[in-house]
Design an enzyme around this catalytic site. Structure first.
Site, PDB file in Angstrom:
ATOM      1  N   ASP A  14     -11.222   0.983  -3.874  1.00  0.00           N
ATOM      2  CA  ASP A  14     -10.128   1.874  -3.504  1.00  0.00           C
ATOM      3  C   ASP A  14     -10.524   2.603  -2.220  1.00  0.00           C
ATOM      4  OD1 ASP A  14      -7.557   3.355  -4.895  1.00  0.00           O
ATOM      5  OD2 ASP A  14      -8.735   4.710  -3.624  1.00  0.00           O
ATOM      6  N   ASN A  26      -1.923   7.893   6.050  1.00  0.00           N
ATOM      7  CA  ASN A  26      -0.457   7.743   6.143  1.00  0.00           C
ATOM      8  C   ASN A  26       0.200   9.034   6.625  1.00  0.00           C
ATOM      9  OD1 ASN A  26      -0.043   5.056   5.451  1.00  0.00           O
ATOM     10  ND2 ASN A  26       0.011   5.484   3.248  1.00  0.00           N
ATOM     11  N   HIS A  81       2.938   5.384   8.438  1.00  0.00           N
ATOM     12  CA  HIS A  81       2.765   4.222   7.556  1.00  0.00           C
ATOM     13  C   HIS A  81       2.434   2.946   8.317  1.00  0.00           C
ATOM     14  CE1 HIS A  81       3.811   6.047   3.698  1.00  0.00           C
ATOM     15  NE2 HIS A  81       4.692   6.798   4.368  1.00  0.00           N
ATOM     16  N   ASP A 108      -0.566   0.630   7.270  1.00  0.00           N
ATOM     17  CA  ASP A 108      -0.507  -0.813   7.029  1.00  0.00           C
ATOM     18  C   ASP A 108      -1.581  -1.551   7.830  1.00  0.00           C
ATOM     19  OD1 ASP A 108       1.592  -0.430   5.326  1.00  0.00           O
ATOM     20  OD2 ASP A 108       3.145  -1.099   6.730  1.00  0.00           O
ATOM     21  N   GLU A 140      -3.584   1.123  -2.041  1.00  0.00           N
ATOM     22  CA  GLU A 140      -4.878   0.903  -1.389  1.00  0.00           C
ATOM     23  C   GLU A 140      -5.932   0.409  -2.371  1.00  0.00           C
ATOM     24  OE1 GLU A 140      -4.701   5.332  -2.532  1.00  0.00           O
ATOM     25  OE2 GLU A 140      -3.330   3.713  -1.978  1.00  0.00           O
TER      26      GLU A 140
END
Length: 313
Positions: free
Chosen positions: A192, A200, A205, A209, A235
């Site tokens: 993670d 973000n 975003h 990404d 994530e």
């Protein structure tokens, strides 16, 4: 059979759609008047036959003695042969019906010679080859479409890694295999990205990404070809490795953790770390148990400072 030969055109128009027997009408002096589609198929050039003498095309007609049916009709059994431009010969048998000044010939049996049969078989083989090529082309297109659909069903649209569905299917397959025969230990790693939400929130975003894509590429490059890596949501990522020793699972987890620290995101000052939970599948336990244990180890890594690997066998 009551033929109104004065209306032979109407008769032949009807028979064109309803008879497979070659039929032709002639004048009293044996010139061709009308004929149906089945008759056309017998000859090379059916469009130039009208008003020609029948015997110029089909040769001499051999006829049986007449069989009178009434005062105005007589019927003969006849035979004739047609030689095509290619040299093949079709032998025909039928009946000739004469009434007043008009003649109708109906061929009931005809036999194609060997060379014509060979020609027809050759044509059929060519058609079959064309159909086979077309079928092969369609099958190839179908194969590509199926592969594309399978990929869409099994991969994460953003990262190109396996998705959650495919991850659990592959894990179930490996567990099933291990239950049936001895094989390598199944190691499961949960990963993670630390503080991903702040990326973000700070950069947007699109940048988030971009980070996920780069992290995914790093995972694939850090693992062996036979290892399985999937994005299971947000994530969070899962990895399956097969190995014989506990140290291997810890070492590969540490390798990924260090590679994560080295990631560079062009045109940004972003640096990321990740937390890892690793464990082995224990023989005969339910799959949910190994998943839960790896997940708990990963959260233990997060709660104890992040950017570390927690392992329990």
């Amino acid at each position: 059979m009551n033929l109104n030969l004065n209306n032979s055109k109407i008769l032949l128009d009807y028979l064109t759609d309803n008879s497979n027997d070659p039929i032709v009408t002639l004048t009293e002096d044996f010139k061709i008047k009308e004929y149906n589609k089945a008759f056309e198929r017998l000859v090379d050039d059916p469009h130039n036959m009208k008003s020609t003498f029948f015997e110029e095309t089909f040769g001499k007609i051999s006829a049986s003695p007449e069989k009178h049916t009434d005062e105005s009709h007589n019927i003969k059994e006849i035979s004739a042969s047609y030689r095509s431009k290619s040299g093949s010969v079709t032998h025909l048998q039928g009946i000739l019906i004469k009434k007043n000044n008009e003649i109708v010939i109906i061929f009931k049996n005809f036999m194609i010679c060997e060379s014509q049969i060979i020609d027809e078989i050759s044509k059929m083989n060519i058609e079959m080859s064309n159909l086979a090529r077309e079928l092969s082309k369609k099958n190839f297109q179908l194969k590509l479409a199926n592969e594309k659909i399978t990929k869409l069903l099994n991969t994460d649209f953003l990262t190109g890694l396996y998705n959650r569905k495919c991850f659990f299917e592959r894990l179930e397959e490996l567990v099933s295999l291990k239950k049936r025969k001895r094989c390598f230990n199944i190691g499961v790693i949960f990963a993670d990205i630390d503080f991903f939400k702040s990326i973000n929130d700070t950069y947007g975003h699109d940048t988030g990404d971009f980070v996920l894509i780069k992290f995914s590429q790093m995972l694939k490059e850090s693992l062996r070809k036979e290892d399985i890596v999937a994005r299971i949501g947000g994530e969070e990522f899962c990895i399956i490795v097969q190995c014989t020793e506990d140290n291997f699972l810890v070492n590969i987890s540490e390798k990924i953790r260090k590679n994560c620290e080295l990631l560079i995101f062009e045109n940004t000052d972003i640096k990321i770390t990740a937390s890892f939970g690793a464990t082995f599948y224990r023989e005969w336990e339910e799959i949910d148990c190994v998943i839960k244990r790896a997940d708990e180890n990963m959260y233990a890594a997060k709660s104890s400072g992040r950017n570390k690997v927690i392992f329990s066998p």
